[in-house]
Design a protein around this motif. Sequence first.
Motif, PDB file in Angstrom:
ATOM      1  N   ARG A 124       5.586   3.940  -1.215  1.00 56.02           N
ATOM      2  CA  ARG A 124       5.087   2.590  -0.938  1.00 56.02           C
ATOM      3  C   ARG A 124       5.655   2.094   0.382  1.00 56.02           C
ATOM      4  O   ARG A 124       6.842   2.281   0.666  1.00 56.02           O
ATOM      5  CB  ARG A 124       5.484   1.639  -2.054  1.00 56.02           C
TER       6      ARG A 124
ATOM      7  N   ARG B 225      -5.720  14.103   6.852  1.00 59.93           N
ATOM      8  CA  ARG B 225      -4.555  14.418   6.019  1.00 59.93           C
ATOM      9  C   ARG B 225      -3.874  15.688   6.498  1.00 59.93           C
ATOM     10  O   ARG B 225      -2.696  15.889   6.265  1.00 59.93           O
ATOM     11  CB  ARG B 225      -4.967  14.567   4.556  1.00 59.93           C
TER      12      ARG B 225
ATOM     13  N   GLU C  60      -2.710   5.585   1.240  1.00 56.15           N
ATOM     14  CA  GLU C  60      -3.731   4.551   1.456  1.00 56.15           C
ATOM     15  C   GLU C  60      -3.748   4.095   2.908  1.00 56.15           C
ATOM     16  O   GLU C  60      -4.819   3.878   3.490  1.00 56.15           O
ATOM     17  CB  GLU C  60      -3.485   3.361   0.536  1.00 56.15           C
TER      18      GLU C  60
ATOM     19  N   VAL D 150       0.859  -1.189   0.000  1.00 57.82           N
ATOM     20  CA  VAL D 150       0.000   0.000   0.000  1.00 57.82           C
ATOM     21  C   VAL D 150       0.890   1.232   0.000  1.00 57.82           C
ATOM     22  O   VAL D 150       2.054   1.177   0.387  1.00 57.82           O
ATOM     23  CB  VAL D 150      -0.950   0.063   1.222  1.00 57.82           C
ATOM     24  N   THR D 151       0.302   2.340  -0.427  1.00 60.40           N
ATOM     25  CA  THR D 151       1.019   3.604  -0.342  1.00 60.40           C
ATOM     26  C   THR D 151       0.794   4.187   1.049  1.00 60.40           C
ATOM     27  O   THR D 151      -0.128   3.789   1.777  1.00 60.40           O
ATOM     28  CB  THR D 151       0.534   4.610  -1.391  1.00 60.40           C
TER      29      THR D 151
ATOM     30  N   GLN E 222       1.312   9.828  -1.910  1.00 62.34           N
ATOM     31  CA  GLN E 222       0.664   9.012  -2.942  1.00 62.34           C
ATOM     32  C   GLN E 222       1.635   8.039  -3.603  1.00 62.34           C
ATOM     33  O   GLN E 222       1.222   6.993  -4.106  1.00 62.34           O
ATOM     34  CB  GLN E 222       0.033   9.913  -4.021  1.00 62.34           C
TER      35      GLN E 222
ATOM     36  N   GLU F 105      -5.310   6.967   5.075  1.00 59.71           N
ATOM     37  CA  GLU F 105      -6.753   7.031   4.844  1.00 59.71           C
ATOM     38  C   GLU F 105      -7.463   5.812   5.424  1.00 59.71           C
ATOM     39  O   GLU F 105      -8.548   5.925   5.980  1.00 59.71           O
ATOM     40  CB  GLU F 105      -7.036   7.155   3.351  1.00 59.71           C
ATOM     41  N   GLY F 106      -6.852   4.638   5.301  1.00 58.31           N
ATOM     42  CA  GLY F 106      -7.437   3.407   5.819  1.00 58.31           C
ATOM     43  C   GLY F 106      -7.561   3.386   7.335  1.00 58.31           C
ATOM     44  O   GLY F 106      -8.381   2.655   7.887  1.00 58.31           O
TER      45      GLY F 106
END
Length: 66
Positions: free
Chosen positions: A50, A29, A20, A16-17, A47, A23-24
């Motif tokens: 990784r 932010r 991500e 995942v980045t 974004q 947000e998860g």
Amino acid sequence: MKITLNNREYDLDGPVTLAEFVEGRGLPREGIAVAVNDTIVPRGNWQTQRLADGDRLIIIKAVCGG
């Protein structure tokens, strides 16, 4: 894949980045800074950054007050 966030281990299903992941977890932010393996990641790179197995994340939240 395992990562550590603020000294707590998380199991992730796959790559995942950073965006991500943030947000998860329902994190805002704005008002936070994130370091991956002791290096601050600029928000503009979230974004494309990784996460890899064994990464250590630290999230610092800004607070107001006096």
